[in-house]
Design an enzyme around this catalytic site. Structure first.
Site, PDB file in Angstrom:
ATOM      1  CB  SER A   1      -1.315   0.420   1.527  1.00  0.00           C
ATOM      2  OG  SER A   1      -1.265   1.103   0.832  1.00  0.00           O
TER       3      SER A   1
ATOM      4  CE1 TYR B   1      -4.046  -2.060   4.742  1.00  0.00           C
ATOM      5  CE2 TYR B   1      -3.264  -0.146   4.647  1.00  0.00           C
ATOM      6  CZ  TYR B   1      -3.482  -1.267   4.071  1.00  0.00           C
ATOM      7  OH  TYR B   1      -3.954  -1.612   3.023  1.00  0.00           O
TER       8      TYR B   1
END
Length: 242
Positions: free
Chosen positions: A135, A148
């Site tokens: 990501s 995250y």
């Protein structure tokens, strides 16, 4: 005939990539946590042209189950492409209030994927490719999602080292860094111009694997966005709301 293992095949992005491989007549091995949903995806891919579709229920956090799934995937011959799309999008505020939740989410998005890739890497042969969805959140920790982001940062660093190691064996390791993607996982977020569709990201993943890219941002403009964010001085970054 290409053989493709997709981990987390019931995710919106992975399903779109799988459809493209099915249209090529590939042989697919799919894993996911929900057996019923996994079977529905498999049935759809058969209709779309996949030569063979095998399935295996797998929770990425179940480390002892990794070896069983890898053995099943390679049972009928070498796997050409492995796409790992497993992961969750944690509630940052909830993680801040819970040590156990923080560790759980870090494991799911980072360590569990790394564990699986360690086994996969032992099996890959020259000409093969491993593609993993990381990501843009891993490029720099931000207050809105740093649990995250830190897991994805660890994953991206692992992939960098794995890519260098496997390059000598003729195996490509592709790090996929999506930005905002309109999926069921992000249904609660307000959408805008920077959001991409799962279809567009799925196409980008397959194209990146075909071209044996090293790192790819999807859509492409996230490279520029993250370049700017990464170069904001810390003194200014601390005051920003990102």
């Amino acid at each position: 005939m290409q053989k493709v293992l997709i981990v987390g095949a019931t995710s919106a992005i992975a399903e779109q990539a799988a459809r493209l491989y099915a249209a090529r007549g590939a042989s697919l091995v799919l894993t996911g946590r929900q057996a019923e949903r996994l079977q529905a995806v498999a049935a759809d891919l058969k209709l779309r042209g996949a030569a063979v579709v095998d399935t295996a229920v797998l929770d990425i956090d179940d480390l002892p189950a990794h070896a069983r799934v890898v053995e099943q995937a390679w049972k009928a011959g070498a796997v050409d492409v492995v796409l790992v799309a497993a992961g969750t999008l944690p509630d940052q505020a909830a993680c801040e209030a819970s040590v156990m939740l923080t560790v759980k989410e870090f494991n799911t998005n980072g360590l569990s994927v790394i564990a699986l890739l360690t086994l996969v890497a032992q099996r890959m042969q020259a000409g093969g490719a491993i593609a993993v969805i990381s990501s843009v959140a891993g490029d720099r920790g931000r207050q809105s999602n740093y649990v995250y982001g830190s897991a994805k940062a660890a994953l991206s660093a692992f992939l960098s080292g794995l890519r260098q190691r496997l390059a000598k064996s003729g195996v490509a390791v592709v790090t996929i860094k999506p930005g905002f993607v309109d999926t069921p996982m992000t249904r609660a977020f307000k959408k805008g111009a920077l959001w991409a569709s799962p279809q567009a990201v799925g196409r980008g993943i397959v194209r990146a694997v075909d071209r044996r890219r090293d790192v790819v941002y999807l859509p492409w403009f996230w490279w520029g966005i993250m370049f700017i964010i990464n170069h904001v001085p810390e003194a200014i970054f601390k005051r920003a709301k990102l």
